[in-house]
Motif scaffolding. Structure first.
Motif, PDB file in Angstrom:
ATOM      1  N   ALA A  80      77.341 -53.412 -66.994  1.00  0.00           N
ATOM      2  CA  ALA A  80      77.360 -51.981 -66.686  1.00  0.00           C
ATOM      3  C   ALA A  80      78.280 -51.675 -65.504  1.00  0.00           C
ATOM      4  O   ALA A  80      79.082 -50.722 -65.557  1.00  0.00           O
ATOM      5  CB  ALA A  80      75.942 -51.500 -66.392  1.00  0.00           C
ATOM      6  N   ASP A  81      78.182 -52.482 -64.437  1.00  0.00           N
ATOM      7  CA  ASP A  81      78.989 -52.212 -63.242  1.00  0.00           C
ATOM      8  C   ASP A  81      80.474 -52.390 -63.516  1.00  0.00           C
ATOM      9  O   ASP A  81      81.304 -51.590 -63.059  1.00  0.00           O
ATOM     10  CB  ASP A  81      78.566 -53.152 -62.100  1.00  0.00           C
ATOM     11  N   GLU A  94      81.855 -49.542 -65.683  1.00  0.00           N
ATOM     12  CA  GLU A  94      82.054 -48.319 -64.890  1.00  0.00           C
ATOM     13  C   GLU A  94      83.307 -48.429 -64.030  1.00  0.00           C
ATOM     14  O   GLU A  94      84.099 -47.488 -63.937  1.00  0.00           O
ATOM     15  CB  GLU A  94      80.830 -48.082 -64.002  1.00  0.00           C
ATOM     16  N   GLU A 146      86.332 -48.370 -66.400  1.00  0.00           N
ATOM     17  CA  GLU A 146      86.379 -47.197 -67.288  1.00  0.00           C
ATOM     18  C   GLU A 146      86.708 -47.623 -68.718  1.00  0.00           C
ATOM     19  O   GLU A 146      87.616 -47.098 -69.368  1.00  0.00           O
ATOM     20  CB  GLU A 146      87.380 -46.168 -66.769  1.00  0.00           C
TER      21      GLU A 146
END
Length: 734
Positions: free
Chosen positions: A255-256, A259, A262
Motif C-alpha cells: 500500500a505504501d 501510494e 502512484e
C-alpha cells in the motif's frame, strides 16, 4: 529568522527584454550550495564598475568568464541586476582572470600566492600546462614532484566535478549533491545516472527516491519501469529502517509503495517478487502476513539470534571463586553495602554465561559493574569494556578505572575493507565483555559484537529499558528482555545518595507517570521547572539561561558543559533555530565556511550526524571547530583532542550542536541540560523521551515550558512499536 536574499521574495520592477551578458566573475557575494542560487559580481568590458548577476549558478568560480542569458531587472532595494536564466562558463582568457581562477580555492592546494607564481611562469598557457603538461609545474620554485602530482590530481577531480555539475544541473541537482555523486561514482557518473538514476537513492546519502525519480522522469524513464517500482519498494523499506524497523508487513509495503509511486498495487507486488528473487529482500511468514526484510537487516537479525543462542549454549571458562567471600571483599574494599538485587546480579555475572542488567538512575548499575569487573580482574580474567558512543565509553572508563572503548573501536572497524577486523575468525582477546548503554545498540551492531566474542566468553549487558530505543533499526534491549533467553536483573531501589538528587527523584516520578515534579524553586537544587507558555518566551528564557544565569550561578562553561536538548528539529524552539540563536550569542564572529544558510565558525561546537568510517568519527560525536583552511577548502574539527579534517562535501555530515535532539544525546551525560517543552512538540511528547532527556543531566536540569506539555508527555506512555523478530527468534533458539 528570515534571510533576505537579493532578488528573492521581492518583486522585480521593469524587466527588460532578453539579453546576453559576458564578463569575468570577480567575487561571489552569496552562494547557497543546496540549490546553486548565487549573487555574483562581474567585471564587464565597456561598463564602469562591477555588475551584479543573480540566479542559479552552480559551481562558478572567481576568474571564470561567464556568458549569461537573461534579463535586466531593477530591484527596489538593490538596484539594477542581471537575472540569469542560463549560462555557460568560458576559460579565463586574461592573466588576471587565470590568477583569480586558480587562486579562488577551486583547486585544493592552490592558493593565491602560488597561483600568482604559476601565471608568472606560464602566462596565458598556465591552464594548458596544468592539464596537458603537469610535469612542467616543477619548473616553478617551491613545487616538487609530490606537490605537482597533487595539483594535477586536484585539477582532474575539479574538472570531472564541473562536467558532472553541468550535466546534473540540467536535472535540478544542486552542486552539493553533484559533488557527492561524483565522489561515489567518479568518471562513470554520467553513464550510471543515465542508465539507472534510481541507484542514486540507494548509493548517495541525502538523495532520496523523490529526487532520483525526478531525474528519471526528466530522462524520459517510464513511470511503470521495473527499475522505478523496485527502487520505490526499497525506498519505503529504507525509510522504515530509518524509523527503527527491521521489516515491513507485505500488505503495508504494498500500500505504501503504491501510494508513493502512484501505481496500482499489483505492479508493486511484482516488484517485491523480483526483488525477492534477486535476494535484495527476504520474505518470511509473520502471522497472517509476510515480513519483507531488506536482505542486510534480515541477515543481521537472524545471525544475531543464532550467535547469541550459540554463545549461551557454549561452556564458559571455569574460574575458582568463592562468590560470597568475593562479595564481602568488594564491600570492604569499597566501604559500602551492596543491595540484595546487586548481589544477585553479581552472582549471576560471575557464575553464568551472560547477564542483562537494567535500571534507572541512582539504582546502582555503576557500582554493580565495578564489582563484577574488580572481582573477575582480581582472578586474572581478561576483561574488555565498551559502549556505543565515545562519551558513554569515557564515563565507563572513569567509573571502573579501566580502558573502555566505543564498540566500533573495540571491534576495529577498517575503513579500507569497510568491515570489522574482529570477527569469528579473529575474535576479541577477552574472557568477559561488558557493554554499557545497550539501549543505544541496534541489531546490526549487536550482530557484529556477538560474532567477535569467543565461544567461552562471558557477556554482561547494561542499560536502561525505559530510555528511548536505538536510532538504528531494532529494539535490542527490549527484545532481549522480552525473549527470556538471557537472565535479566532489574535494579529498582534508589540509593540514599541518589535520593538527594531531584534529577533522579523526578526521573523516577516521570517513569511512574507522575507529573507533580519536585522543584526547589529559588532554594537551589539540581532540578528546576521554568514555566513559560509561549514559544517566544521559552526561546528568550533558554538564551538567558545558557549565556547568563547558569554560567554565573553554577560556573558552567556554555560551550563545553551546558547542552540544550529539544524534542524536534523544526520550529522556533527546535534544534535548528536554537543553534542559530545560540551561535549568534556565544560565537558571533570569526573565520567561517558557509553552507547555504548555515555558518560554521572557528570555535563552534559541532556534532557528527552519521557514521564516517574513513574519518573514524561516528554519529553523535561532538567536537569543536579549530580552523578553516581556505587554500585546501577544509574544516579542522577536534574530537576529544583528536583533529579531523573535513572537505567541503564532508561538512554536510556536521551540524551545530549548541542544541541537539534528545535522540542524539543518548549515551551522553552533560553537567547541565536545558530542555524546552511545549505543545508545539506534540508529536514527540512522550514519557520515554522526557525521561531520557532528564537523565542526561549530571548536576543540573532545567525544563523550560508549559505545564500542559509536561502533563501531556508524562501521560503518554505509548512506546513506539517497531517491526522486529529478534525476541521471537531467540525464543526459538536462534
Amino acid at each position: 529568522m528570515t534571510l533576505k536574499l537579493p532578488g528573492v521574495g521581492q518583486k522585480d520592477r521593469g524587466p527588460g527584454p532578453e539579453a546576453t551578458l559576458q564578463g569575468v566573475l570577480e567575487r561571489i557575494t552569496f552562494e547557497n550550495p543546496e540549490n546553486g542560487y548565487a549573487v555574483v559580481r562581474l567585471s564587464v568590458p565597456g561598463r564602469r564598475g562591477e555588475v551584479t548577476a543573480v540566479g542559479t549558478l552552480p559551481g562558478v568560480q572567481p576568474g571564470e568568464t561567464l556568458r549569461c542569458n537573461g534579463r535586466w531587472v531593477r530591484d527596489r532595494k538593490y538596484g539594477e541586476q542581471f537575472k540569469v536564466a542560463s549560462f555557460v562558463t568560458l576559460k579565463p582568457a586574461t592573466l588576471h582572470g587565470i590568477e583569480r581562477y586558480l587562486g579562488s580555492g577551486m583547486v585544493r592546494g592552490l592558493g593565491q600566492e602560488l597561483a600568482g607564481r604559476l601565471v608568472k611562469s606560464f602566462g596565458l598557457d598556465t591552464l594548458e600546462v596544468i592539464e596537458e603538461q603537469p610535469e612542467r609545474l616543477c619548473e616553478v620554485d617551491g613545487i616538487g614532484p609530490v606537490r605537482s602530482r597533487r595539483i594535477r590530481d586536484a585539477w582532474a577531480e575539479q574538472k570531472g566535478i564541473r562536467e558532472v555539475m553541468t550535466f546534473l544541473a540540467g536535472y535540478g541537482i544542486s552542486p552539493a549533491y553533484a559533488s557527492k555523486i561524483f565522489k561515489r561514482y567518479g568518471p562513470d557518473t554520467m553513464k550510471i545516472v543515465r542508465d539507472n538514476p534510481y541507484r542514486l537513492a540507494l548509493d548517495v546519502t541525502g538523495i532520496g527516491f523523490v529526487l532520483a525519480d525526478r531525474i528519471a522522469r526528466n530522462l524520459g524513464i517510464d513511470a511503470a519501469s521495473p527499475h522505478r517500482l523496485e527502487a520505490g519498494v526499497l525506498h519505503v523499506l529504507a525509510g522504515l529502517a530509518g524509523e527503527g524497523h527491521l521489516y515491513c508487513p507485505r500488505e503495508k509495503l504494498r500500500a505504501d509503495a503504491a501510494e508513493l509511486l502512484e501505481v496500482e498495487p499489483p505492479g508493486v507486488d511484482e516488484a517485491i517478487t523480483r526483488l525477492a528473487r534477486a535476494r535484495e529482500v527476504i520474505l518470511e511468514p509473520a502471522g497472517s502476513d509476510i515480513a519483507v526484510f531488506p536482505a542486510a537487516l534480515h541477515r543481521a537479525e537472524s545471525e544475531a539470534a543464532d550467535l547469541l543462542s550459540a554463545l549461551l549454549a557454549a561452556p564458559k571458562l571455569t574460574v575458582p571463586i568463592k562468590v560470597e567471600r568475593a562479595l564481602q571483599w568488594f564491600e570492604e574494599r569499597r566501604r559500602l553495602r551492596l543491595a540484595e538485587a546487586q548481589r544477585d546480579a553479581i552472582r549471576l555475572a560471575i557464575t553464568g554465561k551472560a547477564l542483562l542488567v537494567t535500571g534507572g538512575p541512582g539504582t546502582g548499575k555503576t557500582t554493580l559493574v565495578q564489582a563484577i569487573v574488580e572481582i573477575l580482574a582480581a582472578k586474572g580474567r581478561r576483561i574488555l569494556l565498551a559502549a556505543p558512543t565515545g562519551r558513554a565509553a569515557k564515563r565507563l572508563a572513569e567509573a571502573t578505572g579501566r580502558e573502555a572503548r566505543t564498540l566500533h573501536r573495540l571491534l576495529e572497524f577498517s575503513p579500507k575493507q569497510m568491515a570489522f577486523e574482529r570477527n569469528r575468525d579473529n575474535p576479541l582477546p577477552a574472557e568477559l565483555v561488558v557493554v554499557d548503554e545497550v539501549s543505544m545498540v541496534d541489531v546490526p551492531l549487536l550482530r557484529h559484537l556477538l560474532e567477535a566474542l569467543p565461544s567461552t566468553c562471558q557477556l554482561v549487558l547494561v542499560g536502561d529499558a525505559d530510555q528511548l530505543p536505538s536510532v538504528g533499526p531494532g529494539r535490542v534491549l527490549a527484545d532481549l528482555i522480552e525473549s527470556g533467553a538471557i537472565p535479566v536483573v532489574r535494579l529498582q531501589e534508589i540509593f540514599r545518595q541518589a535520593r538527594e538528587s531531584l534529577i533522579v527523584v523526578n526521573a523516577h516520578r516521570i517513569n511512574r507517570g507522575e507529573a507533580n515534579l519536585v522543584d526547589p524553586g529559588s532554594r537551589g537544587g539540581d532540578f528546576h521547572f521554568v514555566k513559560r507558555d509561549e514559544p517566544e518566551e521559552i526561546l528568550s528564557s533558554i538564551k538567558r539561561l545558557v549565556t547568563e544565569w547558569i554560567p554565573q550561578k553554577f560556573r558552567f562553561d556554555p560551550m563545553s558543559e551546558i547542552q540544550v536538548l529539544a524534542p524536534m528539529h523544526k520550529g522556533i524552539i527546535g534544534t535548528e533555530n536554537l543553534n542559530a540563536e545560540l551561535q549568534a550569542l556565544l560565537n558571533p564572529r570569526g573565520q567561517e565556511i558557509r553552507r547555504g544558510s548555515r555558518s560554521f565558525r572557528v570555535g563552534d561546537k559541532v556534532m557528527q550526524v552519521r557514521n564516517n568510517y574513513d574519518l573514524d568519527v561516528f554519529n553523535g560525536d561532538i567536537g569543536r571547530i579549530e580552523g578553516v583552511d581556505e587554500v585546501n577548502r577544509e574544516l579542522r574539527v577536534s574530537f576529544e583532542g583528536r583533529p579531523v579534517r573535513y572537505d567541503l562535501s564532508g561538512i554536510d555530515e556536521l551540524q551545530l550542536s549548541y542544541a541537539c535532539s534528545v535522540h542524539k544525546a543518548q549515551g551522553s551525560e552533560y553537567l547541565a541540560v536545558v530542555l524546552p517543552l511545549h505543545t508545539q512538540h506534540y508529536l514527540l511528547l512522550r514519557r520515554n523521551l522526557l525521561y531520557t532527556a532528564i537523565t542526561r543531566g549530571k548536576r543540573l536540569v532545567i525544563v523550560v515550558g508549559s505545564h500542559k506539555a509536561l502533563h501531556t508527555a508524562v501521560r503518554n506512555d505509548r512506546v513506539e512499536q517497531r517491526f522486529t523478530r529478534l525476541a521471537e527468534r531467540l525464543r526459538k533458539g536462534g
